[in-house]
Design a protein around this motif. Sequence first.
Motif, mmCIF file in Angstrom:
data_model
loop_
_atom_site.group_PDB
_atom_site.id
_atom_site.type_symbol
_atom_site.label_atom_id
_atom_site.label_comp_id
_atom_site.label_asym_id
_atom_site.label_seq_id
_atom_site.Cartn_x
_atom_site.Cartn_y
_atom_site.Cartn_z
ATOM 1 N N GLY A 177 0.766 -1.277 -0.018
ATOM 2 C CA GLY A 177 -0.113 -0.065 0.077
ATOM 3 C C GLY A 177 0.782 1.263 0.076
ATOM 4 N N TYR A 178 2.061 1.303 -0.051
ATOM 5 C CA TYR A 178 2.820 2.456 0.086
ATOM 6 C C TYR A 178 2.906 3.121 -1.352
ATOM 7 N N ALA A 179 3.061 4.221 -1.438
ATOM 8 C CA ALA A 179 3.143 4.947 -2.591
ATOM 9 C C ALA A 179 4.641 5.147 -3.226
ATOM 10 N N PHE A 180 4.720 4.713 -4.635
ATOM 11 C CA PHE A 180 5.899 4.751 -5.339
ATOM 12 C C PHE A 180 5.764 5.767 -6.723
ATOM 13 N N CYS A 181 6.837 5.944 -7.035
ATOM 14 C CA CYS A 181 6.857 6.755 -8.521
ATOM 15 C C CYS A 181 6.607 5.438 -9.398
ATOM 16 N N SER A 182 6.581 5.885 -10.640
ATOM 17 C CA SER A 182 6.230 4.789 -11.725
ATOM 18 C C SER A 182 7.459 3.985 -12.049
ATOM 19 N N SER A 183 8.644 4.619 -11.593
ATOM 20 C CA SER A 183 9.803 3.847 -12.042
ATOM 21 C C SER A 183 10.047 2.935 -10.973
ATOM 22 N N CYS A 184 9.633 2.995 -9.933
ATOM 23 C CA CYS A 184 10.046 2.223 -8.790
ATOM 24 C C CYS A 184 8.753 1.232 -8.504
ATOM 25 N N LEU A 185 7.721 0.970 -9.215
ATOM 26 C CA LEU A 185 6.806 0.160 -9.140
ATOM 27 C C LEU A 185 6.840 -0.795 -10.401
#
Lengths: 358, 82
Positions: free
Chosen positions: A265-273
Motif C-alpha cells: 500500500g505504500y506510494a511509489f513513483c512509476s519507476s519504482c513500481l
Amino acid sequence: MCRSPLFSRQALRAAARIHDQLTRAARTTPWAELPVESWEEAVRVASRLRYVVARGWSSAARALLEDLAYVTRQLGREINQFESNLPPADRPEPIVSLREVVEDLLALRQEFPQSHIELGENSVSVVTEPIELEGVSLGPFRIALFWKDIGRRQPYEVVAESPLPSSENDEVTHPHVAAQRLCEGSGAPAIQAALSKGRILDFFVLVNQVLQTYNPSSAHVPLDRWTGSPCHECGTLLASDEARLCERCEEPVCGDCTGSCGSCGYAFCSSCLGRCAQCEQPFCDDCLHTPDGSNSSLCETCFQQYPLQEDGHVTCFPSAPKLVAADDSAPSPETETRSAATDAATDPLCLGKAPLPS
Amino acid sequence: MKVLVINNHGGGFADYVEVPSGTTVREMFQREVPSGKPDQYLIRVNRQPVASDQALQEGDRISFTPIKIEGALPKIFDTCGA
C-alpha cells in the motif's frame, strides 16, 4: 557617520582610482561611433539581392531577403543605441569631483553597514539587508561594483550571500537577478546615469531599491513559483504540500505519477513500481518475487498459486483456451506442437525452458 | 541660493537649481517631484536622512530616490545587463 580609519583610508585610495576611471570613461565617446560596419553590410546584402532578383533567382532572393531583414534590424538597434548615447548638450556633462566620490564612499557605511572596499580587486561592495518579497525570503545580496568596468554596460554584479534560488532555475536567486546580473528595468536610466557621473552612493541605493521591489509581470521566475519541487516523473512543479515522496527513491512525485503497491500500500513513483507478470497489478520490488530461472516477477498471491517444480522452477501458467475453427476440424498434431511451442515461447515465465518454434 | 538636485526618478537628473533662501526639503520635493508622495521616496540632504521641514542651505546636495523601482526582463533585441 560611522567611519573606521581603515575604511576611510581605503575610501580615499579607491576614490582616486574611481575618479581616474570616470575621467577615462568620459573621454570615450560612445556616441561618436556610427554603425558604419552594419551599414556597409546592409549595402552589400542589398546589392546581392538586386543582382539575384534581376536574374529571377527566386530561391536565392528569398534567402537574401531574410539576410537583409536581419541586417537592417541589427542596424536599427545600433542606430537607436547611438541616439540614446548622444549627450543632452553639445558639451559633455562634468563628472563629479574627487571629493564627491570620497564623500560618497564614506557615506556608504551609513546606508549599508556592511560595505567593503577591495583595492586589489578594484571593487567596492555592499551587502543589503535580507530581502523578503511577498513572504518569500531571498536573503541578503552583495552588490559589487568593479570600477575598472565603469563605462561598460553593467560593471557590477549582484550575488546572493545565502542563496535561496528558485526551484525552477538555481541561477535565479531573485525574481530580477539571473546569473548574478540584475535586470534593471525602469531603474536602468537612473542607474546608468549615476554610474557615468560617478554618483557611487546613488548607484548602490538605486540597485538596492530594485532588489527591494517585485515586478510580477516581468520576473525571471515569479514568486508564486519560487518554491516547490519538480515531479521526478513529469517535471510538474509541486508546492511543498503537494509533493509526495516515493517510498523507495524518495524523489518527489505528483499525484498523477504516484502509484500504490497492491500489497503493502505504500506510494511509489512509476519507476519504482513493477507489475506482476500474471495479474499485471502494480507492486513494489519488495512485494514481487522473481523465481529462480525466470526473468519475470510475481506478486505474493500469484506466486503462491503455482507450486514450484522439483527443480525449483515455477510451473508454467496454463495457456489460454484455443478458439476452434468453424468446421470443427481438429488441429493437426503438428499444429498442436507448434501452438504449444508458441504458447510457451510467449509465456514469459517459460522463456528459459520452452523449445524454440520451428 | 543654489542647491544640487539629484532626481533619481526616471532618467536620473542632476543639476544645480536656484531656489529661494529658506526653502525646506518638503518644498523642494514638491517642486521637483510634483506627482510624487514623500513617503514613497528616499530623501537625502548631503547624503543624510533629514526631516522634511529642514531648511536647505547654499550648496546643499539633495537627492530623491524612489523606494519602488521595478526590475524587468529585457525587451526584445536587448540583453539584460549585456
